[in-house]
Design an enzyme around this catalytic site. Structure first.
Site, PDB file in Angstrom:
ATOM      1  N   ASP A  48      33.069  64.986  83.944  1.00 26.80           N
ATOM      2  CA  ASP A  48      33.300  66.177  83.139  1.00 26.80           C
ATOM      3  C   ASP A  48      32.511  67.361  83.700  1.00 26.80           C
ATOM      4  O   ASP A  48      31.456  67.177  84.320  1.00 26.80           O
ATOM      5  CB  ASP A  48      32.871  65.939  81.693  1.00 26.80           C
ATOM      6  N   TYR A  76      24.901  55.535  83.895  1.00 24.80           N
ATOM      7  CA  TYR A  76      24.708  56.879  83.358  1.00 24.80           C
ATOM      8  C   TYR A  76      23.401  56.970  82.587  1.00 24.80           C
ATOM      9  O   TYR A  76      22.936  55.974  82.014  1.00 24.80           O
ATOM     10  CB  TYR A  76      25.837  57.244  82.385  1.00 24.80           C
ATOM     11  N   ASP A  90      30.873  66.739  73.062  1.00 20.22           N
ATOM     12  CA  ASP A  90      29.773  67.214  73.897  1.00 20.22           C
ATOM     13  C   ASP A  90      29.545  68.687  73.596  1.00 20.22           C
ATOM     14  O   ASP A  90      29.981  69.187  72.551  1.00 20.22           O
ATOM     15  CB  ASP A  90      30.046  66.956  75.388  1.00 20.22           C
ATOM     16  N   ARG A 183      31.192  60.093  76.248  1.00 17.97           N
ATOM     17  CA  ARG A 183      31.315  60.954  75.059  1.00 17.97           C
ATOM     18  C   ARG A 183      31.885  60.176  73.879  1.00 17.97           C
ATOM     19  O   ARG A 183      31.441  60.337  72.733  1.00 17.97           O
ATOM     20  CB  ARG A 183      32.229  62.144  75.365  1.00 17.97           C
TER      21      ARG A 183
END
Length: 249
Positions: A48, A76, A90, A183
């Site tokens: 993203d 992550y 987000d 997310r």
């Protein structure tokens, strides 16, 4: 250096730059280096715009490996805000709802997180690159269209709670497989806590055997590329060239 036969390159994607933006920048640099010769460049797994970290690019014939590279395990580091939600899960969109976090404890947070380890079904964000009848979900969502996405099977190997500062902050280390939206995981953790949550930062630290410490920045790649000698294999020697002026970034 033979980019036409194929190279796999790893980049530390900058904040607010799209994955396609990185691809375009690298393609232009390579085309300039090869005197306008066309070259294929693709990425193996979107990040993203608001995320940073490992983005794998393939050039030339190596683009045939993209599908297999997308299957690699990814890692992550995510930060999340409890008690608030946004439409995109987000910071791309402002907060739309708030919830109480007074009932959340370290124990209940741990219990909620553990529900999402293993093989699970996950609904992707509507603001995502998923396709709906040929259209990108984020394009439809930004036009105000009602987007319904089906849950998809994914696997989350493990979630480590690196930091928890109640009532509203957590930092997680996540190891997961192809197709996982962090997310959406954050959204689901918020719902499991009978509250809400959205992601405030995301960094992809590893894809397969490639860690972020071994990645190019775009600036470092441009410097490195300038020092390379480019090889044009015989089978590509008469390939098409771009005659038009190429704008610099």
């Amino acid at each position: 250096m033979d980019f036409l036969s194929g190279r796999i390159l790893a980049f530390d994607k900058p904040y607010k730059m799209t994955s396609f933006g990185v691809v375009g920048r690298v393609r232009r640099l390579l085309t300039q280096k090869m005197d306008g010769r066309k070259i294929r460049v693709g990425h193996a797994g979107t990040l993203d715009p608001l995320a940073t970290g490992v983005l794998i690019l393939c050039t030339g014939q190596a683009t045939k490996q993209i599908e297999s590279l997308q299957k690699n395990t990814k890692e992550y580091i995510a930060e999340l805000k409890l008690g608030e939600t946004t439409p995109s899960f987000d910071l791309e969109h402002p907060v739309d709802k708030t919830f109480s976090t007074a009932h959340i404890t370290a124990e209940s947070f741990e219990e909620a997180v553990r529900k999402f380890e293993g093989d699970i079904l996950q609904v992707p964000p509507v603001f995502s690159a998923c396709k709906v009848n040929g259209d990108r979900a984020y394009d439809l969502a930004r036009k105000g269209r009602d987007v319904q996405l089906a849950a998809k099977p994914i696997r989350i190997e493990k979630i480590d709670i690196l930091e928890l500062r109640l009532p509203d902050y957590a930092r997680l280390h996540i190891v997961c497989g192809k197709g996982t939206y962090i997310r959406s995981l954050v959204r689901d953790i918020g719902e499991a806590l009978q509250s809400g949550a959205h992601m405030t930062s995301l960094r992809r630290t590893r894809v397969g055997d490639i860690s972020v410490e071994n990645c190019f920045t775009l600036e470092a790649f441009e410097e490195w590329l300038a020092a390379q000698t480019i090889e044009i294999p015989a089978e590509f020697a008469n390939g098409p060239q771009i005659k038009k002026h190429i704008k610099k970034d």
